[in-house]
Structures are given as C-alpha cells and as structure tokens.
Design a protein around this motif. Structure first.
Motif, PDB file in Angstrom:
ATOM      1  N   ALA A 188       0.752  -1.105  -0.030  1.00 18.43           N
ATOM      2  CA  ALA A 188       0.049  -0.060   0.003  1.00 18.43           C
ATOM      3  C   ALA A 188       0.778   1.202  -0.227  1.00 18.43           C
ATOM      4  N   ILE A 189       1.940   1.222   0.863  1.00 16.99           N
ATOM      5  CA  ILE A 189       2.867   2.438   0.989  1.00 16.99           C
ATOM      6  C   ILE A 189       3.500   2.849  -0.532  1.00 16.99           C
ATOM      7  N   ILE A 190       3.890   1.456  -1.141  1.00 18.67           N
ATOM      8  CA  ILE A 190       4.371   1.761  -2.549  1.00 18.67           C
ATOM      9  C   ILE A 190       3.347   2.565  -3.338  1.00 18.67           C
ATOM     10  N   PHE A 191       2.219   2.093  -3.484  1.00 19.69           N
ATOM     11  CA  PHE A 191       1.040   2.578  -4.264  1.00 19.69           C
ATOM     12  C   PHE A 191       0.837   4.128  -3.882  1.00 19.69           C
ATOM     13  N   VAL A 192       0.991   4.399  -2.691  1.00 21.30           N
ATOM     14  CA  VAL A 192       0.802   5.662  -2.178  1.00 21.30           C
ATOM     15  C   VAL A 192       1.965   6.807  -2.652  1.00 21.30           C
ATOM     16  N   LEU A 193       3.157   6.171  -2.307  1.00 23.49           N
ATOM     17  CA  LEU A 193       4.177   6.935  -2.414  1.00 23.49           C
ATOM     18  C   LEU A 193       4.575   7.291  -4.024  1.00 23.49           C
ATOM     19  N   ILE A 194       4.355   6.103  -4.966  1.00 26.10           N
ATOM     20  CA  ILE A 194       4.581   6.545  -6.478  1.00 26.10           C
ATOM     21  C   ILE A 194       3.341   6.103  -7.313  1.00 26.10           C
ATOM     22  N   PRO A 195       2.390   6.771  -6.886  1.00 28.96           N
ATOM     23  CA  PRO A 195       1.089   6.320  -7.778  1.00 28.96           C
ATOM     24  C   PRO A 195       1.247   6.584  -9.296  1.00 28.96           C
ATOM     25  N   GLY A 196       1.824   7.785  -9.672  1.00 26.89           N
ATOM     26  CA  GLY A 196       2.002   8.134 -10.892  1.00 26.89           C
ATOM     27  C   GLY A 196       2.756   7.174 -11.658  1.00 26.89           C
ATOM     28  N   PHE A 197       3.681   6.594 -11.091  1.00 23.45           N
ATOM     29  CA  PHE A 197       4.500   5.323 -11.845  1.00 23.45           C
ATOM     30  C   PHE A 197       3.842   4.313 -12.079  1.00 23.45           C
ATOM     31  N   VAL A 198       3.111   3.755 -10.810  1.00 23.85           N
ATOM     32  CA  VAL A 198       2.532   2.386 -10.729  1.00 23.85           C
ATOM     33  C   VAL A 198       1.211   2.383 -11.668  1.00 23.85           C
ATOM     34  N   PHE A 199       0.432   3.545 -11.394  1.00 24.51           N
ATOM     35  CA  PHE A 199      -0.790   3.388 -12.262  1.00 24.51           C
ATOM     36  C   PHE A 199      -0.589   3.825 -13.727  1.00 24.51           C
ATOM     37  N   GLY A 200       0.571   4.566 -13.756  1.00 23.02           N
ATOM     38  CA  GLY A 200       0.841   5.037 -15.251  1.00 23.02           C
ATOM     39  C   GLY A 200       1.133   3.707 -16.334  1.00 23.02           C
ATOM     40  N   LEU A 201       1.458   2.484 -15.482  1.00 14.72           N
ATOM     41  CA  LEU A 201       1.482   1.311 -16.338  1.00 14.72           C
ATOM     42  C   LEU A 201       0.325   0.539 -16.784  1.00 14.72           C
ATOM     43  N   LEU A 202      -0.900   1.095 -16.033  1.00 10.35           N
ATOM     44  CA  LEU A 202      -2.073   0.776 -16.536  1.00 10.35           C
ATOM     45  C   LEU A 202      -2.825   1.610 -17.341  1.00 10.35           C
ATOM     46  N   THR A 203      -2.655   3.003 -17.458  1.00 11.07           N
ATOM     47  CA  THR A 203      -3.498   4.018 -18.183  1.00 11.07           C
ATOM     48  C   THR A 203      -2.451   5.018 -18.588  1.00 11.07           C
ATOM     49  N   ASN A 204      -2.508   5.683 -19.802  1.00  7.51           N
ATOM     50  CA  ASN A 204      -1.727   6.883 -20.061  1.00  7.51           C
ATOM     51  C   ASN A 204      -2.871   8.015 -19.891  1.00  7.51           C
ATOM     52  N   HIS A 205      -3.909   8.073 -19.401  1.00  5.88           N
ATOM     53  CA  HIS A 205      -4.632   9.158 -19.338  1.00  5.88           C
ATOM     54  C   HIS A 205      -4.367   9.925 -17.909  1.00  5.88           C
ATOM     55  N   SER A 206      -3.685  11.063 -18.234  1.00  4.62           N
ATOM     56  CA  SER A 206      -3.338  11.793 -17.200  1.00  4.62           C
ATOM     57  C   SER A 206      -4.434  12.437 -16.202  1.00  4.62           C
ATOM     58  N   ASP A 207      -5.801  12.463 -16.522  1.00  2.00           N
ATOM     59  CA  ASP A 207      -6.481  12.981 -15.479  1.00  2.00           C
ATOM     60  C   ASP A 207      -7.089  11.776 -14.848  1.00  2.00           C
ATOM     61  N   VAL A 208      -6.882  10.687 -15.195  1.00  2.00           N
ATOM     62  CA  VAL A 208      -7.381   9.459 -14.454  1.00  2.00           C
ATOM     63  C   VAL A 208      -6.320   9.286 -13.301  1.00  2.00           C
ATOM     64  N   ILE A 209      -5.042   9.450 -13.453  1.00  2.00           N
ATOM     65  CA  ILE A 209      -3.990   9.323 -12.854  1.00  2.00           C
ATOM     66  C   ILE A 209      -4.067  10.534 -11.606  1.00  2.00           C
ATOM     67  N   SER A 210      -4.635  11.684 -12.071  1.00  2.00           N
ATOM     68  CA  SER A 210      -4.526  12.915 -11.172  1.00  2.00           C
ATOM     69  C   SER A 210      -5.924  12.453 -10.256  1.00  2.00           C
ATOM     70  N   GLY A 211      -6.833  11.881 -10.504  1.00  5.84           N
ATOM     71  CA  GLY A 211      -8.000  11.471  -9.632  1.00  5.84           C
ATOM     72  C   GLY A 211      -7.567  10.189  -8.584  1.00  5.84           C
ATOM     73  N   ILE A 212      -6.600   9.512  -9.292  1.00  5.24           N
ATOM     74  CA  ILE A 212      -6.328   8.501  -8.237  1.00  5.24           C
ATOM     75  C   ILE A 212      -5.488   9.224  -6.877  1.00  5.24           C
ATOM     76  N   ASP A 213      -4.831  10.395  -7.143  1.00  8.13           N
ATOM     77  CA  ASP A 213      -4.113  10.794  -5.990  1.00  8.13           C
ATOM     78  C   ASP A 213      -4.944  11.320  -4.898  1.00  8.13           C
TER      79      ASP A 213
END
Length: 299
Positions: free
Chosen positions: A178-203
């Motif tokens: 969980a800490i890995i996902f919280v600290l580097i969400p852009g990198f981790v979830f960037g592997l699953l999607t290239n939509h920046s607005d979705v990654i911003s929402g994940i934050d």
C-alpha cells in the motif's frame, strides 16, 4: 491444489499455478491476438489451461501414489460421513465467497453510478488491490496448510505461533504494498493507463489502500487459518456480518451523499469487520483444541 496444500507440498502448487497461468497467457496470445477469436478465444484459453493444470495434477498424484494403491483406496472415497462433512464445509465456503463477491460487486456498481471518472479511478485502484491479493494469498495458503497440520498434531502452541507470525508477515506485506502505491502512484498506475486526468484522480483516493490492504492482509490470513481448521461456519458467519453490518450501511450513505470517499470507507469497514469478527474467534479455536486433547492427556 487443495490436496497438495494439505500435504504441505507448496512446490507442486506453485508448479500447477505456473502451468495454468502460463498456458493461459500463451493461449490468449494465439487465440485472441493471432487468430482473432476475441472473447471466445479468451474462454477457450481459460478452459484449456484449467484442463492442462488438471492433467499435470493427476500425473503428480499418480507419481506419488501408484495406480494399484489408488485403486485400493478408491472404495473409501464414498464415505458417507466424510462426504457430508465435505459438502457442509463447501456450502459454508460458497456462502462466504458469495458475500465477498457481493461486496465487491456493490462497490463496482456504486462506482459506476457516480460517473465514468469515478468508475475508472476506482477500477484502477481495485486492480492494485487484486494484484496485492495475489501476494497475500501465498501467505494465506501457507497458513491454511500449516494450520491443518498443527490441528492434526493437536499443537496449540504451534497454532498460536502461526497466527502471530503469519499475521505479522501479512500485515507487513499489505502495508508495504500500500505504501508503494501511495508514494509513487504516477509510476504504478501509469503502467495501467496513459490518461493523465485518471492518474490525477487516483491521487485523491490512493490513500484508502492503506486501510483496505492493511486490514485486508489480516483478513485474508485469517481466512486461510480457519480454512485450514475446516471452520466453515465461522468463515460464513463472519463474512455475512462484514457484508451486512460492516459494508452495506456505509455504502448506503455513500449512495445518498454521492461520495466515493464514503464508498472506500465502506470497503475499509468491511475489511475491518472481517478482522474483528474472525479475530475474536481465534482464541476459541485454541480452547477447542485443548479440550479435544484432554482425554488423550488423561490416558
């Protein structure tokens, strides 16, 4: 796989998992990408990979138990009391699994009602949960196998040590992921999607993985513990309580206030309720084991 887990042969379980998942990936590639069978190809790949795993599993059993021995033991399979206990256990596990699936289905359905962006965000976060569960299930399987062995030996102290060790390892792994996902969400979830607005929402929601995976790690470990002890009724009752009491009430509030944060709180409460209800039952299994061993000690 249950046979090998019960005999503490984790290497064979790993082999079967590798055969099933590896063949599924390879067949998916050929059936879907190369031959264009689409969803029918995905279904065929899954079915064939399961039958391949079954074949390898039967060969491993035959290697361990020569056919003449299997033939001799075959008559003991239709033991009425054993079959009754098995069906009862499977019925309880089925109800427990239905409660878990219903909770996650409710989470997904409410996410879709909150809009496509919330659904997309929550789906990606749930992918992180699913990925983490694969790691946590390894510890749960080990706990299940050892719990069954220690119960058979009548070793209360070993069960106590098992719960403490497995609980610590599971919690550390769950929180670590969980800490890995919280600290580097852009990198981790960037592997699953290239939509920046979705990654911003994940934050805005990724921190919910801390309670979900932290509590969930203990819940999955306890699931394995009670499965190893064949305590299906406890698993059934605790799962139903977690769904009906821990989740649904807060999910209703999430629906009324149209809040994804409350929806994640409902999932966290579901995990927490599972930990609480299962955890309260753990000492009872130790007491039950002590009572069952008293006549033997008296002899």
């Amino acid at each position: 796989m249950g046979w090998f887990l019960g005999r503490e042969q984790g290497g064979k379980v790993f082999l079967l998992s590798a055969v099933s998942n590896g063949s599924n990936v390879i067949l998916d590639y050929f059936f879907i990408r190369q031959w264009g069978w689409e969803s029918a190809g995905a279904g065929a790949a899954t079915a064939l990979s399961q039958y391949l795993m079954l074949l390898i599993g039967l060969l491993l059993v035959a290697w361990e138990k020569p056919f003449p021995q299997i033939k001799i033991l075959a008559g003991r399979i239709l033991n009425r009391e054993a079959l009754k206990a098995s069906f009862l256990l499977n019925t309880n596990i089925l109800i427990r699994t239905f409660a878990l699936i219903s909770t996650f289905a409710l989470f997904t359905n409410l996410s879709s009602a909150f809009g496509i962006m919330v659904l997309t965000t929550n789906t990606l976060l749930m992918q992180a949960v699913t990925l983490s569960v694969y790691f946590l299930d390894g510890l749960a399987f080990a706990t299940e196998s050892l719990a069954g062995s220690y119960k058979g030996e009548g070793s209360k102290q070993q069960l106590i040590r098992l719960v403490k060790l497995s609980g610590s390892l599971s919690l550390g792994m769950g929180l670590g992921l969980a800490i890995i996902f919280v600290l580097i969400p852009g990198f981790v979830f960037g592997l699953l999607t290239n939509h920046s607005d979705v990654i911003s929402g994940i934050d805005h929601y990724v921190f919910w993985l801390l309670p979900v995976l932290g509590l969930g790690s203990i819940a999955f470990m306890l699931d394995g513990y009670f499965l190893g002890l064949t305590e299906g009724r406890i698993l059934r009752d605790c799962a139903l309580i977690a769904t009906l009491v821990g989740c649904i009430a807060m999910a209703i509030n999430a629906w009324q206030f149209h809040s994804s944060h409350l929806l994640w709180l409902a999932l966290s409460l579901f995990m927490g309720t599972r930990v609480l209800t299962l955890g309260l039952k753990v000492p009872l299994t130790w007491d039950k084991l002590s009572v069952s061993r008293e006549p033997e000690i008296g002899k």
